[in-house]
Design a protein around this motif. Structure first.
Motif, PDB file in Angstrom:
ATOM      1  N   LEU A  99     -13.648  25.695 -34.442  1.00 24.31           N
ATOM      2  CA  LEU A  99     -13.974  26.174 -35.781  1.00 24.31           C
ATOM      3  C   LEU A  99     -15.402  26.710 -35.824  1.00 24.31           C
ATOM      4  CD1 LEU A  99     -13.096  26.620 -38.686  1.00 24.31           C
ATOM      5  CD2 LEU A  99     -13.750  24.243 -39.175  1.00 24.31           C
ATOM      6  N   GLN A 100     -16.318  26.046 -35.156  1.00 19.77           N
ATOM      7  CA  GLN A 100     -17.705  26.532 -35.080  1.00 19.77           C
ATOM      8  C   GLN A 100     -17.739  27.927 -34.459  1.00 19.77           C
ATOM      9  OE1 GLN A 100     -20.576  25.200 -36.336  1.00 19.77           O
ATOM     10  NE2 GLN A 100     -21.507  27.128 -35.722  1.00 19.77           N
ATOM     11  N   ASN A 101     -16.956  28.116 -33.403  1.00 19.27           N
ATOM     12  CA  ASN A 101     -16.891  29.434 -32.765  1.00 19.27           C
ATOM     13  C   ASN A 101     -16.387  30.487 -33.746  1.00 19.27           C
ATOM     14  OD1 ASN A 101     -17.729  28.206 -30.401  1.00 19.27           O
ATOM     15  ND2 ASN A 101     -15.710  28.215 -29.463  1.00 19.27           N
ATOM     16  N   ALA A 102     -15.374  30.137 -34.538  1.00 23.82           N
ATOM     17  CA  ALA A 102     -14.827  31.071 -35.530  1.00 23.82           C
ATOM     18  C   ALA A 102     -15.875  31.394 -36.595  1.00 23.82           C
ATOM     19  CB  ALA A 102     -13.564  30.496 -36.165  1.00 23.82           C
ATOM     20  N   GLU A 117     -19.126  31.427 -36.177  1.00 23.26           N
ATOM     21  CA  GLU A 117     -20.117  32.295 -35.538  1.00 23.26           C
ATOM     22  C   GLU A 117     -19.574  33.701 -35.306  1.00 23.26           C
ATOM     23  OE1 GLU A 117     -21.406  30.089 -32.099  1.00 23.26           O
ATOM     24  OE2 GLU A 117     -22.346  28.552 -33.345  1.00 23.26           O
ATOM     25  N   GLU A 118     -18.327  33.800 -34.845  1.00 19.48           N
ATOM     26  CA  GLU A 118     -17.720  35.108 -34.575  1.00 19.48           C
ATOM     27  C   GLU A 118     -17.592  35.948 -35.840  1.00 19.48           C
ATOM     28  OE1 GLU A 118     -13.984  34.169 -32.718  1.00 19.48           O
ATOM     29  OE2 GLU A 118     -14.980  33.327 -30.950  1.00 19.48           O
ATOM     30  N   ASN A 119     -17.537  35.287 -36.989  1.00 16.72           N
ATOM     31  CA  ASN A 119     -17.358  35.991 -38.258  1.00 16.72           C
ATOM     32  C   ASN A 119     -18.627  36.031 -39.109  1.00 16.72           C
ATOM     33  OD1 ASN A 119     -14.370  36.741 -38.502  1.00 16.72           O
ATOM     34  ND2 ASN A 119     -14.341  34.665 -37.662  1.00 16.72           N
ATOM     35  N   GLY A 120     -19.755  35.694 -38.498  1.00 14.49           N
ATOM     36  CA  GLY A 120     -21.031  35.757 -39.202  1.00 14.49           C
ATOM     37  C   GLY A 120     -21.194  34.717 -40.292  1.00 14.49           C
ATOM     38  N   LEU A 121     -20.445  33.639 -40.212  1.00 12.34           N
ATOM     39  CA  LEU A 121     -20.520  32.571 -41.209  1.00 12.34           C
ATOM     40  C   LEU A 121     -21.432  31.455 -40.704  1.00 12.34           C
ATOM     41  CD1 LEU A 121     -16.730  32.458 -42.176  1.00 12.34           C
ATOM     42  CD2 LEU A 121     -18.592  33.620 -43.385  1.00 12.34           C
ATOM     43  N   THR A 122     -22.676  31.797 -40.475  1.00  9.92           N
ATOM     44  CA  THR A 122     -23.608  30.846 -39.853  1.00  9.92           C
ATOM     45  C   THR A 122     -24.217  29.856 -40.834  1.00  9.92           C
ATOM     46  OG1 THR A 122     -25.371  32.477 -40.080  1.00  9.92           O
ATOM     47  CG2 THR A 122     -24.170  32.443 -37.982  1.00  9.92           C
ATOM     48  N   GLN A 123     -24.006  30.069 -42.137  1.00  6.02           N
ATOM     49  CA  GLN A 123     -24.584  29.176 -43.139  1.00  6.02           C
ATOM     50  C   GLN A 123     -23.560  28.209 -43.741  1.00  6.02           C
ATOM     51  OE1 GLN A 123     -27.895  29.133 -43.536  1.00  6.02           O
ATOM     52  NE2 GLN A 123     -27.903  30.701 -41.953  1.00  6.02           N
ATOM     53  N   ILE A 124     -22.429  28.037 -43.082  1.00  6.51           N
ATOM     54  CA  ILE A 124     -21.384  27.142 -43.594  1.00  6.51           C
ATOM     55  C   ILE A 124     -21.759  25.690 -43.306  1.00  6.51           C
ATOM     56  CG2 ILE A 124     -18.956  26.438 -43.381  1.00  6.51           C
ATOM     57  CD1 ILE A 124     -19.224  29.138 -44.683  1.00  6.51           C
ATOM     58  N   ASP A 125     -21.684  24.864 -44.334  1.00  5.94           N
ATOM     59  CA  ASP A 125     -21.903  23.431 -44.175  1.00  5.94           C
ATOM     60  C   ASP A 125     -20.558  22.720 -44.203  1.00  5.94           C
ATOM     61  OD1 ASP A 125     -24.711  23.520 -44.072  1.00  5.94           O
ATOM     62  OD2 ASP A 125     -24.855  23.517 -46.260  1.00  5.94           O
TER      63      ASP A 125
END
Length: 159
Positions: free
Chosen positions: A10-13, A15-23
Motif C-alpha cells: 500500500l505504501q508503494n501504491a 508513492e506511485e500515485n503521488g499520495l505522499t501525505q497520507i496518514d
C-alpha cells in the motif's frame, strides 16, 4: 488511535500515485466492519468505503468499493459484469489482494483486480478506507480515489 506505517504494498501504491501525505491510523478497538470503522473514527457510516471482493464464474476477482451504509446487490453487480458472481472466500481475498477481509484497501493489491466503485461513495468529498489490516484506515479525497483507480463514474450496485 495512533499513526502507523501502512503495509509496503500500500505504501508503494501511495508513492506511485503521488499520495505522499497520507496518514494511516490504527484503532485498537478495530475497524473490521464499516460500522466499527465509523464508530472508531467518529464519522457517518456512509463516509466509509468498504472494499469487498467477489469472484466471477470464470474465477476473475472483482473488487467493489461500496458505501459503508449499503450492501451490494449481487444481481445488479452480475448484470453489470455480464457474469454471475459470488463472495470471495477468505483465502481468495488474501491471495488476490494481499490483505485479509476487513483490511482490504481500494488499491495497492498483490495482483491486478477489476474494480467497481459505488456511485454514492463517489458523491462524497472525502472517504475513509481500510489500510491493510482490520485495525487501520486512511482518509482520501474521492478525486484522488478516482485518479488512483482510473474510475471516473461510479456504478449503482447497492441493494
Amino acid at each position: 488511535m495512533k499513526k502507523v506505517a501502512p503495509p509496503q504494498c500500500l505504501q508503494n501504491a501511495f508513492e506511485e500515485n503521488g499520495l505522499t501525505q497520507i496518514d494511516v491510523f490504527e484503532f485498537p478497538e478495530g475497524t473490521h466492519t464499516a460500522v466499527d470503522a465509523a464508530k472508531a473514527i467518529g464519522c457517518n457510516v456512509s463516509d466509509i468505503g468498504k472494499s469487498l471482493v467477489f469472484v466471477t464464474e470464470t474465477l476473475n476477482p472483482i473488487l467493489i468499493v461500496m458505501n459503508g451504509a449499503d450492501q451490494v446487490d449481487m444481481n445488479k453487480a452480475a448484470n453489470l459484469l455480464g457474469l454471475p458472481i459470488r463472495k470471495a472466500e477468505a483465502t481468495e481475498v488474501r491471495e488476490t489482494t494481499g490483505y485479509v477481509i476487513g483490511g482490504v484497501p481500494p488499491f495497492g493489491h498483490a495482483k491486478p483486480v477489476e474494480t467497481l466503485i459505488d456511485k454514492k461513495l463517489l458523491e462524497k468529498d472525502t472517504v475513509w478506507l481500510a489500510a491493510g489490516t482490520p485495525k487501520t484506515v486512511f482518509s482520501l479525497s474521492t478525486r484522488d480515489l478516482r485518479d488512483v483507480t482510473g474510475i471516473e463514474t461510479g456504478v449503482d450496485v447497492s441493494a
